[in-house]
Design a protein around this motif. Structure first.
Motif, PDB file in Angstrom:
ATOM      1  N   ALA A   1       0.830  -1.199   0.000  1.00 49.73           N
ATOM      2  CA  ALA A   1       0.000   0.000   0.000  1.00 49.73           C
ATOM      3  C   ALA A   1       0.867   1.252   0.000  1.00 49.73           C
ATOM      4  CB  ALA A   1      -0.918   0.001   1.217  1.00 49.73           C
ATOM      5  N   LEU A   2       1.924   1.252   0.801  1.00 49.33           N
ATOM      6  CA  LEU A   2       2.817   2.408   0.852  1.00 49.33           C
ATOM      7  C   LEU A   2       3.486   2.644  -0.494  1.00 49.33           C
ATOM      8  CD1 LEU A   2       4.100   4.639   2.543  1.00 49.33           C
ATOM      9  CD2 LEU A   2       5.861   2.999   3.273  1.00 49.33           C
ATOM     10  N   ILE A   3       3.874   1.578  -1.164  1.00 47.19           N
ATOM     11  CA  ILE A   3       4.489   1.696  -2.489  1.00 47.19           C
ATOM     12  C   ILE A   3       3.504   2.313  -3.481  1.00 47.19           C
ATOM     13  CG2 ILE A   3       5.357   0.360  -4.456  1.00 47.19           C
ATOM     14  CD1 ILE A   3       6.579  -1.585  -2.390  1.00 47.19           C
ATOM     15  N   ALA A   4       2.251   1.855  -3.440  1.00 45.09           N
ATOM     16  CA  ALA A   4       1.232   2.399  -4.351  1.00 45.09           C
ATOM     17  C   ALA A   4       0.997   3.881  -4.093  1.00 45.09           C
ATOM     18  CB  ALA A   4      -0.075   1.617  -4.187  1.00 45.09           C
ATOM     19  N   PHE A   5       0.952   4.271  -2.820  1.00 44.89           N
ATOM     20  CA  PHE A   5       0.721   5.675  -2.498  1.00 44.89           C
ATOM     21  C   PHE A   5       1.941   6.542  -2.826  1.00 44.89           C
ATOM     22  CE2 PHE A   5      -2.178   3.760   0.965  1.00 44.89           C
ATOM     23  CZ  PHE A   5      -3.202   3.611   0.037  1.00 44.89           C
ATOM     24  N   ARG A   6       3.134   5.938  -2.764  1.00 50.05           N
ATOM     25  CA  ARG A   6       4.335   6.662  -3.191  1.00 50.05           C
ATOM     26  C   ARG A   6       4.270   6.973  -4.689  1.00 50.05           C
ATOM     27  NH1 ARG A   6       8.284   9.529  -1.276  1.00 50.05           N
ATOM     28  NH2 ARG A   6       9.934   8.413  -2.356  1.00 50.05           N
ATOM     29  N   ALA A   7       3.665   6.070  -5.457  1.00 52.03           N
ATOM     30  CA  ALA A   7       3.493   6.331  -6.889  1.00 52.03           C
ATOM     31  C   ALA A   7       2.607   7.554  -7.103  1.00 52.03           C
ATOM     32  CB  ALA A   7       2.893   5.105  -7.580  1.00 52.03           C
ATOM     33  N   LEU A   8       1.558   7.688  -6.294  1.00 55.30           N
ATOM     34  CA  LEU A   8       0.679   8.853  -6.388  1.00 55.30           C
ATOM     35  C   LEU A   8       1.445  10.131  -6.040  1.00 55.30           C
ATOM     36  CD1 LEU A   8      -2.186   9.824  -6.941  1.00 55.30           C
ATOM     37  CD2 LEU A   8      -2.719   9.436  -4.524  1.00 55.30           C
ATOM     38  N   GLN A   9       2.293  10.050  -5.018  1.00 49.72           N
ATOM     39  CA  GLN A   9       3.147  11.185  -4.697  1.00 49.72           C
ATOM     40  C   GLN A   9       4.036  11.551  -5.892  1.00 49.72           C
ATOM     41  OE1 GLN A   9       5.295  10.140  -0.979  1.00 49.72           O
ATOM     42  NE2 GLN A   9       4.668  12.161  -0.293  1.00 49.72           N
ATOM     43  N   GLY A  10       4.590  10.537  -6.544  1.00 49.58           N
ATOM     44  CA  GLY A  10       5.455  10.770  -7.692  1.00 49.58           C
ATOM     45  C   GLY A  10       4.730  11.464  -8.826  1.00 49.58           C
ATOM     46  N   LEU A  11       3.465  11.102  -9.037  1.00 50.81           N
ATOM     47  CA  LEU A  11       2.668  11.771 -10.068  1.00 50.81           C
ATOM     48  C   LEU A  11       2.491  13.252  -9.737  1.00 50.81           C
ATOM     49  CD1 LEU A  11      -0.102   9.088 -10.786  1.00 50.81           C
ATOM     50  CD2 LEU A  11       1.853   9.697 -12.231  1.00 50.81           C
ATOM     51  N   GLY A  12       2.354  13.565  -8.460  1.00 48.78           N
ATOM     52  CA  GLY A  12       2.266  14.964  -8.067  1.00 48.78           C
ATOM     53  C   GLY A  12       3.579  15.693  -8.271  1.00 48.78           C
ATOM     54  N   ALA A  13       4.678  15.045  -7.899  1.00 50.00           N
ATOM     55  CA  ALA A  13       5.995  15.660  -8.061  1.00 50.00           C
ATOM     56  C   ALA A  13       6.316  15.902  -9.527  1.00 50.00           C
ATOM     57  CB  ALA A  13       7.062  14.767  -7.434  1.00 50.00           C
ATOM     58  N   GLY A  14       5.789  15.047 -10.403  1.00 49.00           N
ATOM     59  CA  GLY A  14       6.030  15.218 -11.837  1.00 49.00           C
ATOM     60  C   GLY A  14       5.471  16.512 -12.385  1.00 49.00           C
ATOM     61  N   ALA A  15       4.473  17.072 -11.704  1.00 46.56           N
ATOM     62  CA  ALA A  15       3.922  18.369 -12.110  1.00 46.56           C
ATOM     63  C   ALA A  15       4.588  19.521 -11.377  1.00 46.56           C
ATOM     64  CB  ALA A  15       2.416  18.402 -11.862  1.00 46.56           C
ATOM     65  N   ILE A  16       4.944  19.309 -10.125  1.00 45.03           N
ATOM     66  CA  ILE A  16       5.413  20.405  -9.282  1.00 45.03           C
ATOM     67  C   ILE A  16       6.758  20.963  -9.745  1.00 45.03           C
ATOM     68  CG2 ILE A  16       6.277  20.949  -6.980  1.00 45.03           C
ATOM     69  CD1 ILE A  16       4.111  19.070  -5.872  1.00 45.03           C
ATOM     70  N   GLN A  17       7.751  20.085  -9.910  1.00 43.61           N
ATOM     71  CA  GLN A  17       9.090  20.592 -10.189  1.00 43.61           C
ATOM     72  C   GLN A  17       9.203  21.313 -11.535  1.00 43.61           C
ATOM     73  OE1 GLN A  17      12.178  17.680  -9.736  1.00 43.61           O
ATOM     74  NE2 GLN A  17      13.828  19.189  -9.882  1.00 43.61           N
ATOM     75  N   PRO A  18       8.773  20.711 -12.651  1.00 38.98           N
ATOM     76  CA  PRO A  18       8.897  21.441 -13.923  1.00 38.98           C
ATOM     77  C   PRO A  18       8.020  22.680 -13.998  1.00 38.98           C
ATOM     78  CG  PRO A  18       7.696  19.383 -14.240  1.00 38.98           C
ATOM     79  CD  PRO A  18       8.273  19.346 -12.866  1.00 38.98           C
ATOM     80  N   MET A  19       6.842  22.648 -13.371  1.00 36.72           N
ATOM     81  CA  MET A  19       5.980  23.833 -13.404  1.00 36.72           C
ATOM     82  C   MET A  19       6.595  24.990 -12.621  1.00 36.72           C
ATOM     83  SD  MET A  19       3.533  23.424 -15.410  1.00 36.72           S
ATOM     84  CE  MET A  19       4.746  22.464 -16.347  1.00 36.72           C
ATOM     85  N   SER A  20       7.280  24.685 -11.518  1.00 31.86           N
ATOM     86  CA  SER A  20       7.946  25.746 -10.759  1.00 31.86           C
ATOM     87  C   SER A  20       9.005  26.416 -11.626  1.00 31.86           C
ATOM     88  CB  SER A  20       8.589  25.165  -9.491  1.00 31.86           C
ATOM     89  OG  SER A  20       7.611  24.611  -8.637  1.00 31.86           O
ATOM     90  N   MET A  21       9.786  25.604 -12.342  1.00 32.85           N
ATOM     91  CA  MET A  21      10.813  26.140 -13.233  1.00 32.85           C
ATOM     92  C   MET A  21      10.189  26.941 -14.377  1.00 32.85           C
ATOM     93  SD  MET A  21      13.783  25.115 -12.069  1.00 32.85           S
ATOM     94  CE  MET A  21      14.642  23.811 -11.182  1.00 32.85           C
ATOM     95  N   THR A  22       9.073  26.450 -14.909  1.00 32.47           N
ATOM     96  CA  THR A  22       8.432  27.110 -16.046  1.00 32.47           C
ATOM     97  C   THR A  22       7.818  28.435 -15.647  1.00 32.47           C
ATOM     98  OG1 THR A  22       7.923  24.920 -16.963  1.00 32.47           O
ATOM     99  CG2 THR A  22       6.787  26.800 -17.930  1.00 32.47           C
ATOM    100  N   ILE A  23       7.136  28.468 -14.508  1.00 28.77           N
ATOM    101  CA  ILE A  23       6.522  29.707 -14.041  1.00 28.77           C
ATOM    102  C   ILE A  23       7.600  30.764 -13.796  1.00 28.77           C
ATOM    103  CG2 ILE A  23       5.246  30.788 -12.150  1.00 28.77           C
ATOM    104  CD1 ILE A  23       3.704  28.120 -11.872  1.00 28.77           C
ATOM    105  N   ALA A  24       8.724  30.342 -13.201  1.00 33.84           N
ATOM    106  CA  ALA A  24       9.827  31.288 -12.997  1.00 33.84           C
ATOM    107  C   ALA A  24      10.313  31.835 -14.330  1.00 33.84           C
ATOM    108  CB  ALA A  24      10.973  30.612 -12.250  1.00 33.84           C
ATOM    109  N   GLY A  25      10.347  30.985 -15.360  1.00 32.42           N
ATOM    110  CA  GLY A  25      10.741  31.445 -16.685  1.00 32.42           C
ATOM    111  C   GLY A  25       9.727  32.387 -17.300  1.00 32.42           C
ATOM    112  N   ASP A  26       8.462  32.248 -16.914  1.00 29.50           N
ATOM    113  CA  ASP A  26       7.406  33.110 -17.458  1.00 29.50           C
ATOM    114  C   ASP A  26       7.452  34.519 -16.881  1.00 29.50           C
ATOM    115  OD1 ASP A  26       6.378  31.094 -19.036  1.00 29.50           O
ATOM    116  OD2 ASP A  26       4.839  30.501 -17.602  1.00 29.50           O
ATOM    117  N   ILE A  27       7.704  34.640 -15.606  1.00 27.54           N
ATOM    118  CA  ILE A  27       7.508  35.931 -14.939  1.00 27.54           C
ATOM    119  C   ILE A  27       8.787  36.723 -14.718  1.00 27.54           C
ATOM    120  CG2 ILE A  27       5.450  35.037 -13.796  1.00 27.54           C
ATOM    121  CD1 ILE A  27       7.010  34.854 -11.211  1.00 27.54           C
TER     122      ILE A  27
END
Length: 481
Positions: A106-132
């Protein structure tokens, strides 16, 4: 889709809260990457499944890597804000579920969900900084974001140890809840986009083929030589099927109206070379962060906190150099700045390999700090060069491709460095002293890291030689002399 105006994303006085929110979201991923390792013994003692615990890291890295290109394309279609908020929400839900996990699967499965969230967070932070922020401002901004990793490299292991010893390992996940809520609230309040509404044709087939193909290939690389032999049916099958899915993906993308990963990314020299450099950065980072602690603890018996601080020297040098990199690339260009950084990283990696025969915490820390200085002059200018060469509606894909390449570099690095270390340990199993064996294996890995740095400078030499103002305006870079 039109480029958002400066007013749509905030004037200078309004960008501070956005940057703080981006640092908070980056901190979620940064702390999570370091806090879990110190809690593994407590987790295994509570849930069992010792043989399965490596999947806590592998499944997270896998989910993060394969989702980046999909999020990146969506952000160029619907905007950055909804994608980063979705990422924070997934990370929040995954963290809560991890905290309540009742078994290792169960912990492994929920870690995958965390990873899906991280996949959006890190590149979007870099992209938004590039935008503004402008090209001249982005180096300092990326330095702030990089400093989050430096702080997290110390805070993460410390919090993990405190929670595991005095509270419960479950708090390493629950601590994300207030951080997620605060970051989301600040983004909702401060960050506003002006997106031209229009109908979109989502490339579902391309997204599915890319995700499936990369999942199989990264899984094969991560688990090859570990969960199964490299020449096993599982390994060969995963590589073969993953390759076939990617071939099908290319065929689909050539006809898609709005491809999830446009093939033009691989036809522009600047983007190709900066992506290759990002591969090298990922490999170098994983080599040092994975093997320096083992080397110090196994050869001279230092405490884990001391070995962690030695690695933290790398993440200390990175933000310092990243913050100063703007002064360099505005004067000598992106290419020369990246080459300077790679040369510095090579010096640090070679010194680490050369001094590894005489283990010393001080030598290791200094070498890691030098490599970090090099990384700051490599990663930041090349990312900014790639972002600045494209308009707003292509910047998410370009940033995502860069982050994706770094993840692939780390995944491949794990496999290559692990194979080198395992080969030496296996050959020395006949009675060699444990400390001596670890020293030999670590030295070989450090030599491989130095080779990766040399290969990275080759990619840097292939970068177009162009002026900063030409890249910023999206002009065709002048050919290298």
């Amino acid at each position: 889709m039109n480029e958002p105006t400066r007013a749509s994303v905030g004037f200078r006085s309004e960008r501070g809260p956005i940057l703080i929110a981006l640092m908070l979201t980056t901190g979620l991923v940064a702390i999570d990457s370091t806090i879990l390792a110190t809690a593994v013994p407590s987790i295994v003692q509570d849930l069992g499944g010792f043989a399965q615990f490596p999947w806590l890291f592998s499944v997270y890295l896998l989910a993060q890597a394969v989702s980046v290109p999909v999020y990146a394309k969506l952000s160029d279609t619907v905007g950055r804000k909804p994608i980063v908020l979705i990422g924070i929400a997934l990370f929040l839900i995954g963290s809560v579920l991890c905290g309540f996990a009742w078994s290792m699967p169960a912990l492994i499965a929920f870690r995958a969900l965390q990873g899906l969230g991280a996949g959006a967070i890190q590149p979007m932070s870099m992209t938004i900084a590039g935008d503004i922020y402008t090209v001249a401002e982005r180096a300092k901004t990326q330095g702030y974001l990089a400093s989050v990793w430096a702080i997290s490299s110390v805070v993460g292991p410390t919090l993990g140890g405190v929670f595991s010893q005095f509270l419960s390992w479950r708090w390493i996940f629950f601590v994300n809840v207030p951080l997620c809520i605060l970051a989301a609230w600040m983004l909702i309040r401060s960050f506003h986009e002006s997106i031209e509404p229009r109908k979109h044709r989502i490339d579902y087939a391309g997204a599915a083929l890319l995700t499936g193909g990369m999942t199989l290939l990264i899984l094969a690389v991560l688990e090859g030589g570990q969960a199964w032999a490299w020449n096993s049916v599982w390994s060969i099958g995963a590589f073969a099927l993953g390759g076939l899915l990617l071939v099908a993906f290319v065929l689909v993308e050539r006809r898609a109206a709005e491809p999830v990963l446009p093939l033009w990314v691989f036809s522009r020299r600047l983007l190709v070379t900066t992506t290759l450099i990002s591969l090298g950065v990922g490999a170098i980072l994983i080599g040092l962060t994975s093997y320096v602690p083992t080397y110090l603890e196994g050869t001279i018996g230092v405490a884990p906190i001391v070995s962690g601080l030695a690695v933290a020297a790398l993440t200390l040098g990175w933000p310092i150099a990243a913050s100063l990199s703007g002064r360099f690339y505005l004067r000598i260009g992106f290419r020369n700045t990246a080459l300077l950084g790679t040369a510095i990283a090579i010096v640090g990696a070679v010194s680490l390999a050369a001094t590894s025969v005489s283990p010393s915490v001080l030598f290791v820390a200094v070498s890691c700090f030098v490599v970090g200085l090099g990384m700051g002059l490599i990663a930041t200018p090349t990312l900014i060069a790639a972002q600045s060469s494209v308009p707003w509606n292509e910047r998410g894909v370009v940033t995502g491709s860069n982050m994706f390449a770094r993840s692939i570099g780390s995944a491949v690095g794990v496999a290559v460095f692990g194979a080198i270390a395992n080969a030496i340990i296996g050959a020395s199993a006949g009675g060699a002293h444990a400390a001596g064996t670890i020293q030999q294996a670590s030295t070989a890995v450090f030599v491989a890291v130095a080779i990766a740095a040399v290969l990275t400078i080759v990619a840097g030499l292939a970068m177009p030689r162009s002026r900063v103002e030409d890249v910023e305006l999206g002009r065709t870079p002048a050919p290298a002399e």
